[in-house]
Design a protein around this motif. Structure first.
Motif, PDB file in Angstrom:
ATOM      1  N   VAL A  51      37.907  41.608  42.746  1.00  5.63           N
ATOM      2  CA  VAL A  51      38.078  43.530  41.885  1.00  5.63           C
ATOM      3  C   VAL A  51      37.726  42.679  40.187  1.00  5.63           C
ATOM      4  O   VAL A  51      38.374  41.463  39.581  1.00  5.63           O
ATOM      5  CB  VAL A  51      39.670  43.255  41.545  1.00  5.63           C
ATOM      6  CG1 VAL A  51      40.816  42.508  41.431  1.00  5.63           C
ATOM      7  CG2 VAL A  51      39.927  44.974  41.585  1.00  5.63           C
ATOM      8  N   TYR A  52      37.360  43.640  39.128  1.00  2.00           N
ATOM      9  CA  TYR A  52      37.242  43.504  37.885  1.00  2.00           C
ATOM     10  C   TYR A  52      38.028  44.175  37.162  1.00  2.00           C
ATOM     11  O   TYR A  52      37.871  45.087  37.392  1.00  2.00           O
ATOM     12  CB  TYR A  52      35.742  43.389  37.845  1.00  2.00           C
ATOM     13  CG  TYR A  52      34.792  42.380  39.110  1.00  2.00           C
ATOM     14  CD1 TYR A  52      34.332  43.242  39.947  1.00  2.00           C
ATOM     15  CD2 TYR A  52      34.964  41.686  38.560  1.00  2.00           C
ATOM     16  CE1 TYR A  52      34.080  42.029  40.985  1.00  2.00           C
ATOM     17  CE2 TYR A  52      34.038  40.295  39.515  1.00  2.00           C
ATOM     18  CZ  TYR A  52      33.691  40.676  40.844  1.00  2.00           C
ATOM     19  OH  TYR A  52      32.697  40.244  41.370  1.00  2.00           O
ATOM     20  N   LEU A  53      37.819  44.055  35.740  1.00  2.12           N
ATOM     21  CA  LEU A  53      38.493  44.610  34.966  1.00  2.12           C
ATOM     22  C   LEU A  53      37.129  44.781  33.802  1.00  2.12           C
ATOM     23  O   LEU A  53      37.348  43.901  32.803  1.00  2.12           O
ATOM     24  CB  LEU A  53      40.018  44.362  34.013  1.00  2.12           C
ATOM     25  CG  LEU A  53      40.005  45.491  33.713  1.00  2.12           C
ATOM     26  CD1 LEU A  53      40.730  47.222  33.679  1.00  2.12           C
ATOM     27  CD2 LEU A  53      41.979  44.933  32.585  1.00  2.12           C
ATOM     28  N   GLU A  54      36.294  45.975  33.312  1.00  2.00           N
ATOM     29  CA  GLU A  54      35.730  46.004  32.048  1.00  2.00           C
ATOM     30  C   GLU A  54      36.515  46.061  31.102  1.00  2.00           C
ATOM     31  O   GLU A  54      36.296  47.285  31.069  1.00  2.00           O
ATOM     32  CB  GLU A  54      33.964  46.247  32.697  1.00  2.00           C
ATOM     33  CG  GLU A  54      33.327  46.507  31.308  1.00  2.00           C
ATOM     34  CD  GLU A  54      32.551  45.337  32.164  1.00  2.00           C
ATOM     35  OE1 GLU A  54      32.147  44.695  32.240  1.00  2.00           O
ATOM     36  OE2 GLU A  54      31.977  45.317  30.445  1.00  2.00           O
ATOM     37  N   MET A  55      35.984  45.903  29.774  1.00  2.00           N
ATOM     38  CA  MET A  55      37.076  46.343  28.416  1.00  2.00           C
ATOM     39  C   MET A  55      36.742  46.282  27.760  1.00  2.00           C
ATOM     40  O   MET A  55      35.576  45.478  26.847  1.00  2.00           O
ATOM     41  CB  MET A  55      38.154  44.902  28.740  1.00  2.00           C
ATOM     42  CG  MET A  55      39.417  44.697  29.546  1.00  2.00           C
ATOM     43  SD  MET A  55      40.222  44.248  28.902  1.00  2.00           S
ATOM     44  CE  MET A  55      39.704  42.349  28.424  1.00  2.00           C
TER      45      MET A  55
END
Length: 121
Positions: free
Chosen positions: A78-82
């Motif tokens: 899972v990824y979190l683009e900020m």
């Protein structure tokens, strides 16, 4: 089961980072996964979550429009683009995985947690 976050670091105001979370020991392709964060002196708070089938996403109001959660079930990740990061985003970011399908902001619904990765603006 192990969740390992990566991608944290020091970023300038307005900058971007992409956090990654790799899961091992169990497949979470059908399970909700989420991101939480804890700033110094504050309680852990919800950031974003995605349902097991990827059909639903939820965001904290403070990150809506700036952060994007995504997942790659083939990689069990899972990824979190900020984007547009600011001082208020400085925290240790934790990946979490649930045994349930439905995404939720409740930390108690997540049974597995990573060790966290530091994001500093």
């Amino acid at each position: 089961v192990q969740l390992v976050e990566s991608g944290g670091g020091l970023v300038q105001a307005g900058g971007s980072l992409r956090l990654s979370c790799a899961a091992s020991g169990r497949t979470f392709s059908s399970n909700a996964m989420g991101w939480f964060r804890q700033a110094p002196g504050k309680e852990r708070e919800f950031v974003a979550a995605m349902s097991g089938n990827g059909g639903s996403t939820y965001y904290a109001d403070s990150v809506k429009g700036r952060f994007t959660i995504s997942r790659d079930n083939a990689k069990n990740a899972v990824y979190l683009e900020m984007k547009s990061l600011n001082a208020e985003d400085t925290a240790v970011y934790y990946c979490a995985a649930s045994l349930f399908v439905t995404a939720t902001s409740r930390s108690s619904a997540y049974q597995y947690w990573g060790q966290g990765t530091q994001v500093t603006e």
